[in-house]
Design a protein around this motif. Structure first.
Motif, PDB file in Angstrom:
ATOM      1  N   MET A   1      49.270  -1.267  62.952  1.00 50.65           N
ATOM      2  CA  MET A   1      49.527  -2.458  62.376  1.00 50.65           C
ATOM      3  C   MET A   1      48.803  -2.549  61.080  1.00 50.65           C
ATOM      4  N   THR A   2      49.547  -2.709  60.089  1.00 56.94           N
ATOM      5  CA  THR A   2      49.027  -3.012  58.739  1.00 56.94           C
ATOM      6  C   THR A   2      49.474  -4.297  58.430  1.00 56.94           C
ATOM      7  N   ASP A   3      50.214  -5.098  58.746  1.00 53.43           N
ATOM      8  CA  ASP A   3      50.680  -6.291  58.016  1.00 53.43           C
ATOM      9  C   ASP A   3      49.635  -7.248  58.605  1.00 53.43           C
ATOM     10  N   GLN A   4      49.435  -8.531  57.634  1.00 49.81           N
ATOM     11  CA  GLN A   4      48.460  -9.397  57.681  1.00 49.81           C
ATOM     12  C   GLN A   4      48.471 -10.165  59.146  1.00 49.81           C
ATOM     13  N   THR A   5      49.934 -10.417  59.635  1.00 50.13           N
ATOM     14  CA  THR A   5      49.863 -10.917  61.105  1.00 50.13           C
ATOM     15  C   THR A   5      49.627 -10.360  61.926  1.00 50.13           C
ATOM     16  N   GLY A   6      49.956  -9.006  61.970  1.00 48.57           N
ATOM     17  CA  GLY A   6      49.419  -7.939  63.015  1.00 48.57           C
ATOM     18  C   GLY A   6      47.948  -7.785  63.012  1.00 48.57           C
ATOM     19  N   LEU A   7      47.364  -7.897  61.764  1.00 51.61           N
ATOM     20  CA  LEU A   7      45.909  -7.591  61.630  1.00 51.61           C
ATOM     21  C   LEU A   7      45.248  -8.674  62.208  1.00 51.61           C
ATOM     22  N   GLU A   8      45.681  -9.784  61.872  1.00 48.48           N
ATOM     23  CA  GLU A   8      45.025 -11.081  62.296  1.00 48.48           C
ATOM     24  C   GLU A   8      45.090 -11.163  63.965  1.00 48.48           C
ATOM     25  N   SER A   9      46.143 -10.846  64.343  1.00 50.16           N
ATOM     26  CA  SER A   9      46.545 -10.910  65.820  1.00 50.16           C
ATOM     27  C   SER A   9      45.435 -10.105  66.532  1.00 50.16           C
ATOM     28  N   GLU A  10      45.412  -8.621  65.842  1.00 52.21           N
ATOM     29  CA  GLU A  10      44.570  -7.602  66.612  1.00 52.21           C
ATOM     30  C   GLU A  10      42.978  -8.190  66.663  1.00 52.21           C
ATOM     31  N   LEU A  11      42.814  -8.616  65.332  1.00 53.30           N
ATOM     32  CA  LEU A  11      41.147  -8.990  65.341  1.00 53.30           C
ATOM     33  C   LEU A  11      40.942 -10.352  66.144  1.00 53.30           C
ATOM     34  N   ALA A  12      41.795 -11.120  66.176  1.00 48.26           N
ATOM     35  CA  ALA A  12      41.739 -12.339  67.214  1.00 48.26           C
ATOM     36  C   ALA A  12      41.350 -11.988  68.682  1.00 48.26           C
ATOM     37  N   SER A  13      42.391 -10.783  69.011  1.00 53.65           N
ATOM     38  CA  SER A  13      42.302 -10.294  70.274  1.00 53.65           C
ATOM     39  C   SER A  13      40.817  -9.634  70.196  1.00 53.65           C
ATOM     40  N   PHE A  14      40.345  -8.873  69.431  1.00 55.74           N
ATOM     41  CA  PHE A  14      39.029  -8.224  69.474  1.00 55.74           C
ATOM     42  C   PHE A  14      37.835  -9.365  69.706  1.00 55.74           C
ATOM     43  N   MET A  15      38.144 -10.549  68.890  1.00 56.97           N
ATOM     44  CA  MET A  15      37.138 -11.499  69.022  1.00 56.97           C
ATOM     45  C   MET A  15      37.188 -12.301  70.418  1.00 56.97           C
ATOM     46  N   GLY A  16      38.311 -12.351  70.987  1.00 59.13           N
ATOM     47  CA  GLY A  16      38.457 -12.853  72.406  1.00 59.13           C
ATOM     48  C   GLY A  16      37.772 -12.030  73.367  1.00 59.13           C
ATOM     49  N   GLU A  17      37.895 -10.601  73.161  1.00 55.40           N
ATOM     50  CA  GLU A  17      37.374  -9.735  74.026  1.00 55.40           C
ATOM     51  C   GLU A  17      35.685  -9.794  73.940  1.00 55.40           C
ATOM     52  N   TYR A  18      35.135 -10.027  72.623  1.00 55.43           N
ATOM     53  CA  TYR A  18      33.891  -9.998  72.572  1.00 55.43           C
ATOM     54  C   TYR A  18      33.360 -11.441  73.037  1.00 55.43           C
ATOM     55  N   GLU A  19      33.929 -12.476  72.989  1.00 57.09           N
ATOM     56  CA  GLU A  19      33.687 -13.640  73.731  1.00 57.09           C
ATOM     57  C   GLU A  19      33.600 -13.580  75.038  1.00 57.09           C
ATOM     58  N   GLN A  20      34.411 -12.838  75.526  1.00 59.08           N
ATOM     59  CA  GLN A  20      34.326 -12.647  77.131  1.00 59.08           C
ATOM     60  C   GLN A  20      33.114 -11.654  77.583  1.00 59.08           C
ATOM     61  N   ALA A  21      32.962 -10.857  76.466  1.00 56.16           N
ATOM     62  CA  ALA A  21      31.668  -9.649  76.901  1.00 56.16           C
ATOM     63  C   ALA A  21      30.447 -10.773  76.939  1.00 56.16           C
ATOM     64  N   ASN A  22      30.302 -11.449  75.929  1.00 54.66           N
ATOM     65  CA  ASN A  22      29.139 -12.357  75.958  1.00 54.66           C
ATOM     66  C   ASN A  22      29.113 -13.305  77.118  1.00 54.66           C
TER      67      ASN A  22
END
Length: 127
Positions: A1-22
């Motif tokens: 995924m290299t489009d901005q919307t795809g990157l934002e979605s991918e990173l938002a998911s990463f942040m959610g997983e990080y939040e869950q881990a904490n």
């Protein structure tokens, strides 16, 4: 995924997983999100590398029992294929010294892609 919307979605998911881990309060779930050379700046000090960050996070887990940490209002001022910067608001609730407490503040993260996976390179939290 290299489009901005795809990157934002991918990173938002990463942040959610990080939040869950904490929120699991299991340091072994948090550590995989950290870059080896990560630097975290918290209100109580600065921590460099996985072992220092591990100790700081474990101290928080031991101090704030039943903590629920929430990230809100994510913004992406820098959004690239291999590096991103986000700023956000955070809030937490938990039990400190036997009493229910809560707090909130602002955060900034620098996230880098290493070996095909996103990793936290820098976190700065202030309340």
């Amino acid at each position: 995924m290299t489009d901005q919307t795809g990157l934002e979605s991918e990173l938002a998911s990463f942040m959610g997983e990080y939040e869950q881990a904490n929120n699991s309060h299991d340091i072994e779930r948090v550590v995989p999100f950290l870059a080896e050379d990560a630097v975290y700046w918290f209100s109580d000090g600065s921590y460099r590398g996985i072992e220092e960050i591990r100790s700081a996070v474990e101290k928080t887990f031991a101090t704030i029992l039943d903590e629920v940490y929430e990230v809100r209002d994510l913004e992406w001022p820098v959004l690239g294929v291999d590096v991103a910067v986000c700023r956000y608001q955070f809030a937490w609730t938990g039990v400190v010294g036997g009493e229910r407490r809560s707090g909130h503040g602002r955060g900034t993260k620098v996230i880098v892609r290493r070996d095909g996976r996103w990793k936290m390179l820098h976190e700065h939290l202030s309340s």
